[in-house]
Write a protein that holds these residues in place. Structure first.
Motif, short mmCIF file in Angstrom:
data_model
loop_
_atom_site.label_atom_id
_atom_site.label_comp_id
_atom_site.label_asym_id
_atom_site.label_seq_id
_atom_site.Cartn_x
_atom_site.Cartn_y
_atom_site.Cartn_z
N ARG A 195 2.90 1.79 -3.19
CA ARG A 195 2.13 2.30 -4.34
C ARG A 195 2.09 3.82 -4.33
NH1 ARG A 195 -2.41 -2.25 -5.80
NH2 ARG A 195 -1.07 -4.01 -5.29
N ASP A 196 1.91 4.41 -3.16
CA ASP A 196 1.91 5.87 -3.08
C ASP A 196 3.29 6.45 -3.41
OD1 ASP A 196 -0.79 6.08 -2.51
OD2 ASP A 196 -0.49 6.03 -0.34
N THR B 97 -8.23 6.71 -7.75
CA THR B 97 -8.16 7.37 -6.45
C THR B 97 -6.73 7.77 -6.10
OG1 THR B 97 -10.10 6.19 -5.62
CG2 THR B 97 -8.58 7.08 -3.98
N ARG B 98 -5.78 6.84 -6.29
CA ARG B 98 -4.39 7.16 -5.93
C ARG B 98 -3.84 8.31 -6.77
NH1 ARG B 98 -1.97 3.53 -2.39
NH2 ARG B 98 -3.03 1.51 -2.22
N PHE B 99 -4.12 8.30 -8.06
CA PHE B 99 -3.59 9.36 -8.91
C PHE B 99 -4.33 10.68 -8.71
CE2 PHE B 99 -1.54 5.79 -10.98
CZ PHE B 99 -0.33 6.33 -11.40
N VAL C 21 3.68 6.31 -7.23
CA VAL C 21 2.90 7.34 -7.90
C VAL C 21 3.57 8.70 -7.75
CG1 VAL C 21 0.70 8.60 -7.89
CG2 VAL C 21 0.72 6.09 -7.77
N GLU D 175 -9.05 1.94 -7.81
CA GLU D 175 -7.90 2.22 -6.94
C GLU D 175 -6.92 3.16 -7.63
OE1 GLU D 175 -3.81 0.33 -5.17
OE2 GLU D 175 -5.07 -0.87 -6.51
N LEU D 176 -6.61 2.87 -8.88
CA LEU D 176 -5.67 3.72 -9.61
C LEU D 176 -6.20 5.14 -9.74
CD1 LEU D 176 -4.62 1.14 -12.30
CD2 LEU D 176 -3.06 2.24 -10.69
N ASP E 109 0.82 -1.21 0.00
CA ASP E 109 0.00 0.00 0.00
C ASP E 109 0.86 1.27 0.00
OD1 ASP E 109 -2.60 1.38 0.27
OD2 ASP E 109 -1.86 1.91 2.25
N HIS E 110 1.79 1.39 0.93
CA HIS E 110 2.64 2.58 1.01
C HIS E 110 3.56 2.67 -0.21
CE1 HIS E 110 4.99 5.84 2.59
NE2 HIS E 110 6.09 5.10 2.66
N ASN F 66 -5.52 11.63 -5.85
CA ASN F 66 -4.96 12.13 -4.59
C ASN F 66 -3.59 12.76 -4.79
OD1 ASN F 66 -7.21 11.28 -3.18
ND2 ASN F 66 -6.28 9.39 -2.43
N ALA F 67 -2.82 12.21 -5.73
CA ALA F 67 -1.50 12.78 -6.01
C ALA F 67 -1.62 14.12 -6.73
CB ALA F 67 -0.68 11.81 -6.86
#
Length: 205
Positions: free
Chosen positions: A130-131, A170-172, A134, A167-168, A127-128, A174-175
């Protein structure tokens, strides 16, 4: 740029070196079909970074088509095999032992990319991690550039292995500064089987 200089190694280096001492199940001797379709659609632009390149089949395909390609992988053995393939096939792809969680150091060296291809690396990260990955992409992908990832579809709620388009997204999001350009279901082929997978492209704004 071929070589074997790497940032401080993660324990997984030894796991992947052991896998590449044989022929890993995920090394099918050619690029995954999703990336061939990406190339045929004209969506790849130089320079290209291939993260988790393994023994280099995707990098070699792109370089043979005239793209400027750098393939990186944690495994020194995989990079050695990729470099040997390039030499014997007389293809000018470049390979480097490198941790894809440390992409920001490429920016410090003045390197950036129009396309980043990821054939089943993201889907094994924690999880971490992945952030971190990104964030590193944000440092090396040029505006308008594309990150394209193929990975196993996540099997169920609460699992981290695999990926989903949501998921992708959301993560992107958020970035900041990214937008999903395409997403579709496909398969990830292995030597003796195939898994349901997603192929997702995320564009730098």
């Amino acid at each position: 740029m071929s070589g074997s200089v790497t940032p401080p190694e993660r324990p997984l280096v030894h796991v992947y070196d052991a896998a590449y001492a044989g022929v890993p199940n995920w090394d099918i001797g050619r690029p995954q079909r999703a990336f061939v379709r990406l190339l045929d659609a004209g969506l790849v632009r130089s320079p290209v970074l291939d993260v988790g390149c393994g023994t280099g089949e995707l990098s070699l395909l792109l370089a043979r088509q005239g793209y400027d390609v750098l393939g990186v992988d944690l495994s020194p053995l995989a990079i050695r095999q990729a470099t040997e393939k390039a030499r014997w096939r007389r293809i000018s792809a470049q390979f480097l032992v490198w941790d894809a969680l440390d992409l920001s150091r490429f920016r410090a060296a003045g390197l950036s990319f129009q396309t980043v291809v990821d054939s089943a690396m993201f889907h094994v990260l924690g999880d971490h991690e992945r952030d971190l990955f990104v964030a590193g992409l944000g440092d090396v992908v040029r505006p308008g550039g594309l990150y394209c990832v193929l990975g196993d579809a996540r099997a169920g709620e609460g699992e981290i292995y695999g990926l989903t388009p949501d998921e992708l997204r959301t993560r992107f999001e958020n970035a900041g500064g990214w937008e999903v350009a395409f997403e579709f279901r496909t398969v990830f082929e292995r030597r003796w089987s195939s898994n349901p997978a997603y192929f997702v492209g995320v564009q730098r704004q």
